[in-house]
Each structure stands twice: as structure tokens, then as C-alpha cells.
Design a protein around this motif. Structure first.
Motif, short mmCIF file in Angstrom:
data_model
loop_
_atom_site.label_atom_id
_atom_site.label_comp_id
_atom_site.label_asym_id
_atom_site.label_seq_id
_atom_site.Cartn_x
_atom_site.Cartn_y
_atom_site.Cartn_z
N PHE A 165 -5.56 0.32 2.34
CA PHE A 165 -5.08 1.20 1.26
C PHE A 165 -5.12 0.42 -0.06
CE2 PHE A 165 -3.17 2.58 5.20
CZ PHE A 165 -3.47 3.92 5.21
N PRO A 166 -6.32 0.26 -0.63
CA PRO A 166 -6.45 -0.53 -1.87
C PRO A 166 -5.78 0.17 -3.05
CG PRO A 166 -8.52 0.55 -1.34
CD PRO A 166 -7.60 0.78 -0.17
N SER A 167 -5.37 -0.64 -4.03
CA SER A 167 -4.71 -0.11 -5.21
C SER A 167 -5.73 0.40 -6.21
CB SER A 167 -3.85 -1.21 -5.84
OG SER A 167 -3.34 -0.79 -7.09
N ASP A 168 -5.41 1.51 -6.88
CA ASP A 168 -6.27 2.03 -7.93
C ASP A 168 -6.21 1.17 -9.18
OD1 ASP A 168 -6.93 4.11 -6.26
OD2 ASP A 168 -5.35 5.42 -7.03
N ARG A 169 -5.06 0.52 -9.43
CA ARG A 169 -4.88 -0.28 -10.64
C ARG A 169 -5.34 -1.72 -10.46
NH1 ARG A 169 1.25 1.62 -12.45
NH2 ARG A 169 0.77 3.87 -12.63
N ASN A 170 -5.20 -2.24 -9.24
CA ASN A 170 -5.57 -3.63 -8.97
C ASN A 170 -6.59 -3.66 -7.83
OD1 ASN A 170 -5.76 -6.37 -8.65
ND2 ASN A 170 -3.72 -6.63 -7.77
N PRO A 171 -7.87 -3.85 -8.14
CA PRO A 171 -8.90 -3.80 -7.09
C PRO A 171 -8.70 -4.83 -5.98
CG PRO A 171 -9.88 -3.74 -9.29
CD PRO A 171 -8.43 -4.08 -9.47
N SER A 172 -8.04 -5.94 -6.29
CA SER A 172 -7.85 -6.99 -5.28
C SER A 172 -6.52 -6.85 -4.54
CB SER A 172 -7.92 -8.36 -5.95
OG SER A 172 -6.89 -8.51 -6.92
N LEU A 221 2.37 -0.90 6.94
CA LEU A 221 1.13 -0.13 6.82
C LEU A 221 0.42 -0.36 5.49
CD1 LEU A 221 -0.77 1.89 8.07
CD2 LEU A 221 0.66 3.74 7.18
N MET A 222 1.13 -0.31 4.37
CA MET A 222 0.48 -0.43 3.07
C MET A 222 -0.24 -1.77 2.88
SD MET A 222 0.63 2.37 1.33
CE MET A 222 0.21 3.04 2.92
N PRO A 223 0.37 -2.92 3.25
CA PRO A 223 -0.35 -4.19 3.07
C PRO A 223 -1.31 -4.52 4.20
CG PRO A 223 1.88 -4.63 3.84
CD PRO A 223 1.77 -3.14 3.68
N MET A 224 -1.60 -3.59 5.09
CA MET A 224 -2.44 -3.87 6.26
C MET A 224 -3.89 -4.12 5.85
SD MET A 224 -2.95 -1.58 9.71
CE MET A 224 -1.20 -1.74 10.11
N LYS A 225 -4.48 -5.15 6.47
CA LYS A 225 -5.89 -5.48 6.25
C LYS A 225 -6.73 -4.97 7.42
CE LYS A 225 -5.16 -9.52 3.31
NZ LYS A 225 -5.47 -10.97 3.10
N LYS A 226 -8.01 -4.77 7.17
CA LYS A 226 -8.89 -4.24 8.20
C LYS A 226 -9.05 -5.20 9.37
CE LYS A 226 -11.41 -1.60 4.72
NZ LYS A 226 -12.68 -1.45 3.96
N GLU A 227 -8.91 -6.49 9.09
CA GLU A 227 -9.06 -7.48 10.15
C GLU A 227 -7.94 -7.40 11.18
OE1 GLU A 227 -6.91 -11.21 7.83
OE2 GLU A 227 -9.09 -10.98 7.76
N ASP A 231 -11.08 6.88 9.70
CA ASP A 231 -11.32 7.64 8.48
C ASP A 231 -10.88 6.85 7.25
OD1 ASP A 231 -12.11 10.22 7.23
OD2 ASP A 231 -10.02 10.25 6.61
N GLN A 232 -9.79 6.08 7.36
CA GLN A 232 -9.33 5.30 6.23
C GLN A 232 -10.26 4.14 5.93
OE1 GLN A 232 -6.95 6.29 4.26
NE2 GLN A 232 -7.38 4.56 2.90
N ILE A 233 -10.87 3.56 6.95
CA ILE A 233 -11.89 2.53 6.72
C ILE A 233 -13.06 3.10 5.95
CG2 ILE A 233 -13.56 1.04 7.89
CD1 ILE A 233 -11.50 0.62 10.10
N ARG A 234 -13.42 4.34 6.26
CA ARG A 234 -14.50 5.01 5.52
C ARG A 234 -14.14 5.22 4.06
NH1 ARG A 234 -15.17 10.02 3.86
NH2 ARG A 234 -13.26 10.72 4.92
N LEU A 235 -12.85 5.48 3.78
CA LEU A 235 -12.42 5.75 2.40
C LEU A 235 -12.27 4.48 1.58
CD1 LEU A 235 -9.65 8.46 3.06
CD2 LEU A 235 -11.99 8.83 2.20
N SER A 236 -12.22 3.31 2.21
CA SER A 236 -12.02 2.04 1.46
C SER A 236 -13.08 1.03 1.88
CB SER A 236 -10.63 1.50 1.73
OG SER A 236 -10.41 1.35 3.14
N PRO A 237 -14.34 1.28 1.55
CA PRO A 237 -15.42 0.40 2.05
C PRO A 237 -15.48 -0.96 1.37
CG PRO A 237 -16.31 2.06 0.58
CD PRO A 237 -14.85 2.39 0.75
N CYS A 238 -14.97 -1.08 0.15
CA CYS A 238 -15.17 -2.30 -0.63
C CYS A 238 -13.93 -3.18 -0.73
CB CYS A 238 -15.63 -1.93 -2.05
SG CYS A 238 -17.17 -0.97 -2.09
#
Length: 385
Positions: free
Chosen positions: A281-288, A228-234, A269-276
């Protein structure tokens, strides 16, 4: 024609010492001599019988290699060939490395075949009396006594190492089979079942993204850190309500997972929370990158909800339990969990006591004794006598 042999092997004493020797022939008829390593006649005969049994089972050469192999050498081989990804998850390898450091410190001077059940039990008792040591710049600082679960993990890693040695025919048997853990490990392998009311309470005290995680795992059974954590939107197909898992802990975990309406709503809802971010589930410390741990957030949510701590991984167990309680066959639950072994299902599905009481309410103590017309009238109802 060669002269027939009167016996397969013998035990004899040499003039240059008190230690007994054994002599026997291998499968090719070649005469082998070696020290029994003991002065006791019965012990020497026991070793001779083991050699003859290994010869007849075509295991003699492998066992000889195991006798020449040091324990530390085997541990390094195990970590290199059977512990690293993709054979095992990265977190599993890290845990194996930590345990291996303690095991090598205790057994490094021994050969692999010299690891006995008594030696393992002595090691476990010593570890249970030791304290946690934290390395500082000025030296080490000792804290409380080691948890029994920590020592038990070292025992499990050792057992896994020796199981591989048995499969490779380097050991005749795993000595861990004769070991009884010195103390009771409280709560080990007892997954916590999350009731629906308890889940709603946790969701009410959790941040939005953690609320979505709880809902997704209890509705799909996804592994939290591996899938789940490393999951990408694609990987999501919202139109067909499925998600693709390209990498998992086991080969059976690579599959397309169907989504319930609740899980589909949580993913949206999670897609809405991580638009960029390409990650859900993007990291707060590492944007990529993606979020690597939920430990602090999870503990804080349980504390605010005033619920005793349990592992977030138990949400996967809750998914299995709910499927089982809903009447899904065990074989299908195993497939929904994407497990290869049906025995693993027993660890995940822990029926709650209240569920068992509800099942007992359906007990009919007059089965096969009621008249046919009365039984027909009671069809679809519960007759409790």
C-alpha cells in the motif's frame, strides 16, 4: 538482651505545634519518627497502621519513595519508560502525550500519593464541562463541548499510569478503582459487526485498494495500521498461502498467518495495483513510503454506501465474530487473533442478535423425554416445539 517493646508504634503530640506525630520501628528495629500531617487523633492512628502494615509487607521503603515523588515527575518517567516504542505503539504514545498534558496541568502541584479518587472525579467533571480549544496565530478559538469519550481516554491513561506505580510499589492501591465515570460513554468498547451483505455494499462503493483492505482484514484479522499498512511484498508467500508478520503490537502478534482463498485473491489484486513499490500500500505523497492513514477514504466509502460510521478496526472484530459463529473454539479464536490473553477475545467477538436468534431455533424443549427410536429418527434435524 534488648528490652521487649510494649507496642509497635505510638501517636504523640509535640510541644512545638498541634500536628500529631507517629513513632514506630522498621524491619531492622530502627526507630522512625515522622509527622502524621493531621491534628485528628483517629487519622493519625490510621496513618500509623498503614505504616506498620507496609513495614510488615516489606513495602515501607517503596511507599516512602512514592510519597516523595511528584505526580509530574512520575508522568515523565512513565512516558519515557513505559509508553514509547517498542513497549507501546507510536500512536499509543502520541495519545498518551496528549492526555499527559491535561493531567499534568491538573495535578502537577501534587505528590503521587496525594492523587485521590475524589480528586480524579473532580477533574473528570471539570473536563466534561470544558470546550475544545484550537490554537491559532491570533490566540485560541473555542468550539463545542468535549466528547465524553475524549475525557474517558484521559481517565484510562491515568489509570494505566497509576497501575504501573502500584506494580512498582510506589502506591499501595490505584485510586482509579474507586472512581465512577460521571457520565455514560455511549458505544465505548462495542465493536460493530459487519454483516456479509453490508461488507459487499461497502466494497461496491470503495476504491480498489480499500476493497482489498476490507477483504484482507475480515479474512485474516490483521491489525490495519500496525501490520497491514506497512506490509512489504516480500512478506507474502503466495505459493503456501501465508503472510509473515515481523512486527506487531504484542509479542504474540509476530507470527505466520494463513490465508483464505478470498484473502489470497485480495493480496494478488493489491500486488497488481502497486507494481513499482516494495510496499503493498504505497503512499501517494511519498513514493518510497507506505500509506499512513485511511480515515478520509474510509469515511467517504461509508458515506457513499449510506452506512453509519464505524471504525475500520471493527473489521478485525468481525473476523473474530465470524470464527466464533462458525463453531471455532474460543481458545483457537484467541490464537487466530494472535492475542496473549483470552479475556481480550470477549471484546472482539460480539455476536449479532440475529445469530443468537438462529441459535435459539435449535432449542429442543423435549430433550431426554423422547423415545430412543424417535430421537434416532430426528437425528440431524431440528425439533422445535
Amino acid at each position: 538482651m534488648s528490652k521487649p517493646q510494649k507496642q509497635d508504634g505510638i501517636v504523640y503530640a509535640r510541644n512545638d505545634g498541634k500536628v500529631l506525630w507517629i513513632r514506630y520501628r522498621d524491619r531492622n528495629g530502627k526507630r522512625c519518627r515522622e509527622s502524621a500531617g493531621t491534628e485528628d487523633w483517629q487519622e493519625a492512628n490510621r496513618k500509623l497502621r498503614e505504616r506498620l502494615q507496609a513495614r510488615d509487607g516489606n513495602l515501607l521503603e517503596a511507599i516512602r519513595r512514592g510519597e516523595a515523588l511528584g505526580f509530574e515527575e512520575w508522568v515523565d518517567s512513565f512516558l519515557e519508560n513505559y509508553s514509547k516504542p517498542p513497549i507501546r505503539a507510536a500512536k499509543t504514545h502520541e495519545a498518551n502525550l496528549r492526555c499527559a498534558n491535561h493531567l499534568k496541568a491538573a495535578f502537577s502541584a501534587r505528590k503521587l500519593v496525594e492523587i485521590t479518587a475524589d480528586a480524579i472525579e473532580d477533574y473528570l467533571r471539570r473536563r466534561l464541562r470544558q470546550r475544545v480549544r484550537i490554537k491559532l496565530a491570533q490566540g485560541y478559538r473555542e468550539k463545542g463541548i468535549l466528547k465524553s469519550s475524549t475525557v474517558h481516554q484521559e481517565f484510562r491513561v491515568l489509570r494505566r499510569m497509576l497501575n504501573v506505580a502500584v506494580r512498582k510499589k510506589l502506591l499501595p492501591a490505584n485510586p482509579c478503582a474507586g472512581v465512577e465515570f460521571p457520565v455514560r460513554v455511549k458505544g465505548l468498547f462495542r465493536p460493530h459487526y459487519v454483516a456479509w451483505s453490508e461488507q459487499r455494499t461497502i466494497e461496491a462503493h470503495a476504491p480498489e485498494y480499500l476493497r482489498n483492505i476490507v477483504r484482507i482484514i475480515t479474512e485474516t484479522g490483521l491489525r490495519v495500521y500496525k501490520e497491514l499498512m506497512p506490509m512489504k511484498k516480500e512478506q507474502l508467500d503466495l505459493t503456501n498461502a501465508t503472510v509473515w508478520i515481523p512486527d506487531s503490537k504484542t509479542p504474540n502478534g509476530v507470527a505466520e498467518v494463513p490465508l483464505t482463498p478470498l484473502a489470497l485473491e485480495a493480496f494478488r489484486d493489491q500486488i497488481r495495483l502497486s507494481p513499482c513499490s516494495p510496499y503493498l500500500f504505497p503512499s501517494d505523497r511519498n513514493p518510497s513510503g507506505y500509506q499512513r492513514t485511511l480515515k478520509t477514504t474510509w469515511e467517504a466509502a461509508l458515506r457513499r454506501a449510506q452506512i453509519p460510521y464505524f471504525r475500520i478496526y471493527d473489521l478485525r472484530s468481525t473476523y473474530a465474530t465470524r470464527l466464533s459463529a462458525g463453531g471455532v473454539a474460543d481458545e483457537w479464536v484467541t490464537q487466530m487473533l494472535r492475542q496473549g490473553d483470552a479475556q481480550v477475545f470477549k471484546k472482539y467477538s460480539q455476536m449479532k442478535l440475529q445469530m443468537k436468534r438462529e441459535a435459539l431455533e435449535k432449542l429442543n424443549r423435549r430433550a431426554n423425554e423422547m423415545p430412543a427410536e424417535k430421537a434416532g429418527a430426528l437425528s440431524g434435524t431440528v425439533a422445535v416445539q
